[in-house]
Design a protein around this motif. Structure first.
Motif, PDB file in Angstrom:
ATOM      1  N   CYS A  44       0.819  -1.215   0.000  1.00  0.00           N
ATOM      2  CA  CYS A  44       0.000   0.000   0.000  1.00  0.00           C
ATOM      3  C   CYS A  44       0.855   1.267   0.000  1.00  0.00           C
ATOM      4  O   CYS A  44       0.361   2.354  -0.333  1.00  0.00           O
ATOM      5  N   LYS A  51      -2.928   1.535  -2.669  1.00  0.00           N
ATOM      6  CA  LYS A  51      -3.344   1.789  -1.292  1.00  0.00           C
ATOM      7  C   LYS A  51      -4.410   0.808  -0.806  1.00  0.00           C
ATOM      8  O   LYS A  51      -4.356   0.327   0.335  1.00  0.00           O
ATOM      9  N   HIS A  52      -5.387   0.527  -1.649  1.00  0.00           N
ATOM     10  CA  HIS A  52      -6.496  -0.337  -1.231  1.00  0.00           C
ATOM     11  C   HIS A  52      -6.527  -1.672  -1.981  1.00  0.00           C
ATOM     12  O   HIS A  52      -7.450  -2.462  -1.782  1.00  0.00           O
ATOM     13  N   LYS A  55      -6.975  -5.117  -0.247  1.00  0.00           N
ATOM     14  CA  LYS A  55      -8.282  -5.433   0.335  1.00  0.00           C
ATOM     15  C   LYS A  55      -9.094  -6.372  -0.545  1.00  0.00           C
ATOM     16  O   LYS A  55     -10.101  -6.931  -0.105  1.00  0.00           O
ATOM     17  N   HIS A  83     -11.123  -5.001   7.448  1.00  0.00           N
ATOM     18  CA  HIS A  83     -10.998  -3.965   6.439  1.00  0.00           C
ATOM     19  C   HIS A  83     -10.994  -4.458   4.997  1.00  0.00           C
ATOM     20  O   HIS A  83     -11.102  -3.633   4.082  1.00  0.00           O
TER      21      HIS A  83
END
Length: 381
Positions: A44, A51-52, A55, A83
């Motif tokens: 990230c 960054k995401h 996920k 998350h």
């Protein structure tokens, strides 16, 4: 033709292009699945694009060896489950914790696996034998019908985790069970002496039963079962009786204690397709003769193998049956490789090798100095 300085400037610009970030998310996620989840999360910091991205990983792979403290490991697991994108595909959980893991953490892991119908589930940790809640926490794992791969080890749990009488896992192909107990249906007839936990696993091809326990005899059956491993450690003082009904078995391994209950009726069918076998058996002195006869019976079932691995102690027990009345040694006409494992205390004699090799002119023999696997198991437990 462009001047040299201009070509060099263009080359420098091309080198600075982040080609990895230009790949589509699906390719990047595929690459990230080869990393541990901790390593994947660290991506990230590479930029906004990353960054995401973690996920959406379809896997959760974590070991406490990658964390300074057990508390950091447990906190990390909770944060990842909290998350990650709950609507994205998720098919693999692999947790390795060299120590006790709190039942609340286990419950979150199991609940997430069940709700997302994972295809692979690996869990290796110590459980407190007095924590009855653990037995309830892990029960739902054995009913995830999408599972293709199951590998669970509940160390120091005193066989607290009991399998349902029949695993409702129709897609299961590979299974490793360690420190679990096989249980029978409460409604079963008392005259039924066998538990049949794998009767519904029609696709099961590989099965490892490692230091498990059972109040009744265990029946292992399956037309697609090709690889079977059975291990018994020092805490299994009198290994349970088992019956194997796998006509297409290609590989069989037995390590550990052999008692009178592991009798010659272990195999229901002739093992016509068996290609390799590994036997490292430790016999009880109190019924040594029974074990010797059992081993001899097994070897006759293994007559078609091309590869045989055996420890020196087991070979010595087998060789002692030579010359006994009404005893004929097995004939390994197809044998191509014989590996004998011995330690310093048990030499390998020519007359002992004769038990295996007298009908195997093409076999290559390799005698290696190594601690028998059953001894290593006893030391680790």
């Amino acid at each position: 033709m462009e001047p040299k300085w201009k070509r060099e400037m263009l080359n420098e610009r091309e080198e600075k292009v982040d080609r990895l970030s230009m790949l589509p998310d699906s390719i990047l996620l595929y690459i990230m699945t080869s990393l541990t989840t901790k390593e994947a999360v660290h991506t990230c910091i590479l930029g906004k694009r990353w960054k995401h991205l973690w996920k959406y990983l379809p896997t959760l792979i974590a070991s406490n060896e990658h964390f300074e403290r057990a508390e950091f490991f447990k906190r990390f697991i909770c944060k990842v489950l909290q998350h990650r994108d709950d609507h994205s595909a998720f098919h693999n959980i692999a947790i390795d914790h060299n120590g006790y893991i709190h039942s609340q953490i286990s419950e979150k892991i199991v609940s997430y696996a069940v709700s997302h119908s994972v295809k692979q589930f690996t869990f290796d940790a110590c459980l407190r034998s007095k924590g009855a809640r653990n037995a309830l926490v892990f029960g739902p794992i054995f009913s995830i019908r999408s599972l293709k791969y199951l590998d669970v080890s509940f160390r120091k749990s005193n066989w607290l985790i009991k399998l349902p009488h029949a695993l409702d896992l129709p897609e299961l192909e590979k299974c490793r069970l360690k420190y679990v107990a096989f249980s029978s249906n409460d409604d079963d007839d008392d005259d039924d002496d066998f538990v049949k936990p794998f009767s519904l696993c029609k696709k099961l091809s590989t099965l490892v039963i490692d230091n498990c326990n059972s109040a009744k005899a265990l029946c292992v059956s399956g037309d697609k079962l090709t690889n079977l491993t059975m291990r018994f450690g020092k805490y299994i003082l009198d290994p349970f009786k088992a019956q194997v009904s796998a006509p297409n078995l290609k590989s069989f391994t037995f390590v550990g204690r052999l008692s009178s209950r592991n009798n010659h009726q272990l195999f229901e069918h002739n093992l016509d397709f068996l290609e390799e076998a590994c036997i490292e058996a430790l016999c009880f002195r109190s019924h040594l003769k029974i074990c010797e006869r059992t081993l001899n019976s097994w070897m006759k079932r293994f007559c078609n193998v091309r590869s045989l691995t055996i420890c020196a102690k087991t070979l010595k027990d087998l060789a002692s049956t030579l010359g006994l009345p009404n005893f004929e040694p097995a004939r390994f006409a197809n044998l191509r490789s014989l590996i004998v494992k011995h330690d310093c205390g048990i030499p390998v004699l020519d007359q002992e090798l004769e038990y295996i090799l007298q009908n195997s002119p093409l076999a290559e023999t390799m005698i290696i100095q190594a601690t028998p696997s059953y001894q290593e198991m006893f030391e680790l437990l």
